[in-house]
Design a protein around this motif. Structure first.
Motif, mmCIF file in Angstrom:
data_model
loop_
_atom_site.group_PDB
_atom_site.id
_atom_site.type_symbol
_atom_site.label_atom_id
_atom_site.label_comp_id
_atom_site.label_asym_id
_atom_site.label_seq_id
_atom_site.Cartn_x
_atom_site.Cartn_y
_atom_site.Cartn_z
ATOM 1 N N PRO A 83 -15.496 10.903 8.883
ATOM 2 C CA PRO A 83 -14.448 9.928 9.158
ATOM 3 C C PRO A 83 -14.780 8.577 8.530
ATOM 4 O O PRO A 83 -15.943 8.203 8.452
ATOM 5 C CB PRO A 83 -14.445 9.838 10.689
ATOM 6 C CG PRO A 83 -15.752 10.400 11.142
ATOM 7 C CD PRO A 83 -16.261 11.302 10.079
ATOM 8 N N GLY A 84 -13.733 7.851 8.110
ATOM 9 C CA GLY A 84 -13.971 6.539 7.517
ATOM 10 C C GLY A 84 -12.777 5.970 6.795
ATOM 11 O O GLY A 84 -11.698 6.561 6.790
ATOM 12 N N PRO A 85 -12.983 4.822 6.132
ATOM 13 C CA PRO A 85 -11.887 4.091 5.478
ATOM 14 C C PRO A 85 -11.575 4.670 4.097
ATOM 15 O O PRO A 85 -11.661 3.978 3.086
ATOM 16 C CB PRO A 85 -12.412 2.656 5.393
ATOM 17 C CG PRO A 85 -13.891 2.801 5.347
ATOM 18 C CD PRO A 85 -14.236 4.037 6.136
ATOM 19 N N PHE A 86 -11.200 5.929 4.049
ATOM 20 C CA PHE A 86 -11.095 6.682 2.807
ATOM 21 C C PHE A 86 -9.929 7.662 2.904
ATOM 22 O O PHE A 86 -9.816 8.398 3.880
ATOM 23 C CB PHE A 86 -12.406 7.443 2.590
ATOM 24 C CG PHE A 86 -12.485 8.173 1.287
ATOM 25 C CD1 PHE A 86 -12.743 7.482 0.109
ATOM 26 C CD2 PHE A 86 -12.290 9.541 1.227
ATOM 27 C CE1 PHE A 86 -12.815 8.153 -1.101
ATOM 28 C CE2 PHE A 86 -12.357 10.219 0.018
ATOM 29 C CZ PHE A 86 -12.626 9.516 -1.148
ATOM 30 N N ARG A 122 -5.973 2.842 -4.949
ATOM 31 C CA ARG A 122 -5.976 1.557 -4.243
ATOM 32 C C ARG A 122 -7.396 1.271 -3.805
ATOM 33 O O ARG A 122 -7.971 2.044 -3.050
ATOM 34 C CB ARG A 122 -5.060 1.622 -3.014
ATOM 35 C CG ARG A 122 -5.068 0.326 -2.193
ATOM 36 C CD ARG A 122 -4.174 0.397 -0.970
ATOM 37 N NE ARG A 122 -4.733 1.243 0.073
ATOM 38 C CZ ARG A 122 -4.145 1.489 1.245
ATOM 39 N NH1 ARG A 122 -2.954 0.953 1.492
ATOM 40 N NH2 ARG A 122 -4.719 2.257 2.134
ATOM 41 N N PRO A 123 -8.004 0.155 -4.258
ATOM 42 C CA PRO A 123 -9.344 -0.170 -3.773
ATOM 43 C C PRO A 123 -9.294 -0.496 -2.285
ATOM 44 O O PRO A 123 -8.271 -0.980 -1.789
ATOM 45 C CB PRO A 123 -9.745 -1.402 -4.595
ATOM 46 C CG PRO A 123 -8.511 -1.921 -5.226
ATOM 47 C CD PRO A 123 -7.472 -0.846 -5.194
ATOM 48 N N GLY A 124 -10.348 -0.222 -1.551
ATOM 49 C CA GLY A 124 -10.334 -0.460 -0.107
ATOM 50 C C GLY A 124 -11.721 -0.418 0.481
ATOM 51 O O GLY A 124 -12.705 -0.739 -0.192
ATOM 52 N N PRO A 135 -5.078 1.223 16.741
ATOM 53 C CA PRO A 135 -6.110 0.645 15.873
ATOM 54 C C PRO A 135 -6.823 1.724 15.058
ATOM 55 O O PRO A 135 -7.039 2.839 15.536
ATOM 56 C CB PRO A 135 -7.080 0.016 16.870
ATOM 57 C CG PRO A 135 -6.941 0.843 18.116
ATOM 58 C CD PRO A 135 -5.505 1.312 18.151
ATOM 59 N N THR A 136 -7.159 1.389 13.817
ATOM 60 C CA THR A 136 -8.128 2.173 13.058
ATOM 61 C C THR A 136 -9.204 1.178 12.621
ATOM 62 O O THR A 136 -9.057 -0.023 12.836
ATOM 63 C CB THR A 136 -7.531 2.882 11.822
ATOM 64 O OG1 THR A 136 -7.443 1.955 10.744
ATOM 65 C CG2 THR A 136 -6.161 3.483 12.113
ATOM 66 N N GLU A 137 -10.273 1.650 12.014
ATOM 67 C CA GLU A 137 -11.320 0.718 11.598
ATOM 68 C C GLU A 137 -10.877 -0.169 10.434
ATOM 69 O O GLU A 137 -11.476 -1.200 10.170
ATOM 70 C CB GLU A 137 -12.613 1.459 11.252
ATOM 71 C CG GLU A 137 -12.559 2.296 9.984
ATOM 72 C CD GLU A 137 -12.010 3.701 10.236
ATOM 73 O OE1 GLU A 137 -11.092 3.862 11.064
ATOM 74 O OE2 GLU A 137 -12.512 4.644 9.590
ATOM 75 N N THR A 138 -9.770 0.222 9.753
ATOM 76 C CA THR A 138 -9.290 -0.583 8.620
ATOM 77 C C THR A 138 -8.289 -1.620 9.087
ATOM 78 O O THR A 138 -8.574 -2.818 9.086
ATOM 79 C CB THR A 138 -8.669 0.314 7.547
ATOM 80 O OG1 THR A 138 -7.593 1.075 8.114
ATOM 81 C CG2 THR A 138 -9.705 1.241 6.946
ATOM 82 N N GLU A 185 -7.416 -2.076 4.101
ATOM 83 C CA GLU A 185 -6.989 -0.690 4.170
ATOM 84 C C GLU A 185 -8.004 0.246 3.506
ATOM 85 O O GLU A 185 -8.886 -0.181 2.756
ATOM 86 C CB GLU A 185 -5.636 -0.508 3.479
ATOM 87 C CG GLU A 185 -4.485 -1.215 4.154
ATOM 88 C CD GLU A 185 -4.369 -2.652 3.741
ATOM 89 O OE1 GLU A 185 -5.313 -3.186 3.095
ATOM 90 O OE2 GLU A 185 -3.331 -3.260 4.047
ATOM 91 N N SER A 186 -7.784 1.536 3.755
ATOM 92 C CA SER A 186 -8.659 2.557 3.189
ATOM 93 C C SER A 186 -8.544 2.585 1.662
ATOM 94 O O SER A 186 -7.525 2.208 1.089
ATOM 95 C CB SER A 186 -8.279 3.926 3.753
ATOM 96 O OG SER A 186 -6.947 4.250 3.430
#
Ligand code: TXA
Ligand code: MG
Length: 321
Positions: A92-95, A195-197, A31-34, A180-181
């Motif tokens: 860290p994050g969706p980036f 890609r927007p995310g 798992p990731t946060e995205t 997604e990120s």
């Protein structure tokens, strides 16, 4: 349903087992946060090749490499001042940052699919971070779904699509962001959204000033951004303000039309964060409803709405292949 026996709660033992599998060159979903990622050792050509094989993904589509820290990322790519600023703010994050490959990197050339750049991300999910620490390797991980399908936001989604191809699936529950990120490259000293995310345009502009979008014939495009993508089996009808008796409704906000064979609401209160986290799971649910098509209500093009609408347009696009 194949593969559900591979799902393991992400205990320290299961994470250690997953790290061993990655070091051996096997595939692990985590798992990731995205969304859930399909992970392999990014320095091992054979392991990376197995990702492409498992997803049935065209080889020209490069992968995101996940690392535990900014320091680890600097080993593999050349960071300019703007890249440093963006990484400091959003990791860290969706980036995800697309940067020139560093001269000394040990990353497989296959993760870049022949480009001289690499996409890097430091995820924020504690299980992903623990796994990256435990295997002490950069981990290539696209979304853990067959190519072209809807991205997985639960372990069960992963098992459904790829179960028989994995060593194990670490279960961390549903993904918080659900999209997604955001993939960003730097062109002429400015960020370009490929890609927007999960990180919105406004958040990036607050750090870096005006942001360009890819496409429109620009030099930089994200090779993975095939027109048709994230596609459920059923056709989608966008901008719907009503729903036919044999259609399923994907609603947004408090004023959903009555009717339909099945219905889900991305966010009854009109909250775009809640809508993003529900998007892929609800598309899967409605896809199995036996309806003729999925009617999708309009979602405002602001904040996370940009990424939600991007995924919906791709899901509705004419299918390729
Ligand atoms: O949230 C996410 O980003 C998830 C989780 C698992 O981290 N991963 C993900 O990976 O969505 P994937 O492989 O499904 O999408 C990678 C995106 C594609 O649009 C790809 O074209 C772009 O990143 N990309 C990767 N490397 C690139 C590069 N060198 N240049 C331009 N675009 C690149
Ligand atoms: Mg994907």
């Amino acid at each position: 349903m194949g593969g559900t026996d591979l799902i393991k709660p992400a205990t320290p033992e299961a994470i250690a087992e997953a790290a061993d599998a990655i070091r051996r060159g096997d595939l692990v979903a985590f798992p990731t946060e995205t969304v859930y990622g399909l992970g392999a050792d990014a320095t091992n050509d054979r392991a990376v090749a197995r990702i492409f094989e498992a997803k049935g993904r065209p080889h020209f589509n490069p992968l995101i490499v996940h690392v535990a820290t900014l320091e680890a990322a600097r080993v593999h790519a050349d960071f300019d001042t703007l890249a440093e600023q963006l990484a400091a703010r959003f990791w860290p994050g969706p980036f995800t940052l697309v940067l020139p490959r560093a001269g000394g990197t040990t990353l497989s050339l296959l993760v870049s699919a022949g480009l001289d750049t690499v996409a890097l991300r430091v995820p924020g999910h504690p299980i992903a971070r623990t796994l990256l620490d435990a295997c002490d390797l950069p981990v290539a991980a696209p979304s853990a779904n067959p190519s072209g399908g809807v991205s997985p936001t639960t372990a069960a989604h992963v098992a459904e699509g790829l179960g028989d191809k994995l060593a194990l699936i670490l279960d961390g529950g549903p993904c918080r962001v659900g999209l997604e990120s955001t993939v960003v490259a730097i062109e002429g000293g400015r960020p370009v959204i490929l890609r927007p995310g999960g990180v919105t345009r406004a958040m990036i502009e607050a750090v870096a000033g005006p942001v360009a979008s890819a496409g429109g014939g620009g030099a930089l495009r994200s090779p993975g951004m095939l027109e048709s993508h994230y596609a459920p089996a059923l056709p989608l009808r966008l901008e719907a303000t009503d729903v036919a008796g044999d259609e399923a409704l994907l609603a947004f906000g408090p004023r959903a039309p009555e009717g339909g064979k099945a219905r889900c609401n991305l966010s009854p209160s009109g909250d775009l964060i809640e809508a993003a986290s529900n998007l892929f799971a609800m598309l899967r649910t409605l896809d199995k409803s036996g309806a003729r098509a999925i009617a999708v209500m309009p979602v405002p093009e602001e904040g996370l709405g940009e990424a939600i609408n991007d995924r919906l347009r791709r899901a509705a696009a004419p299918r390729v292949g």
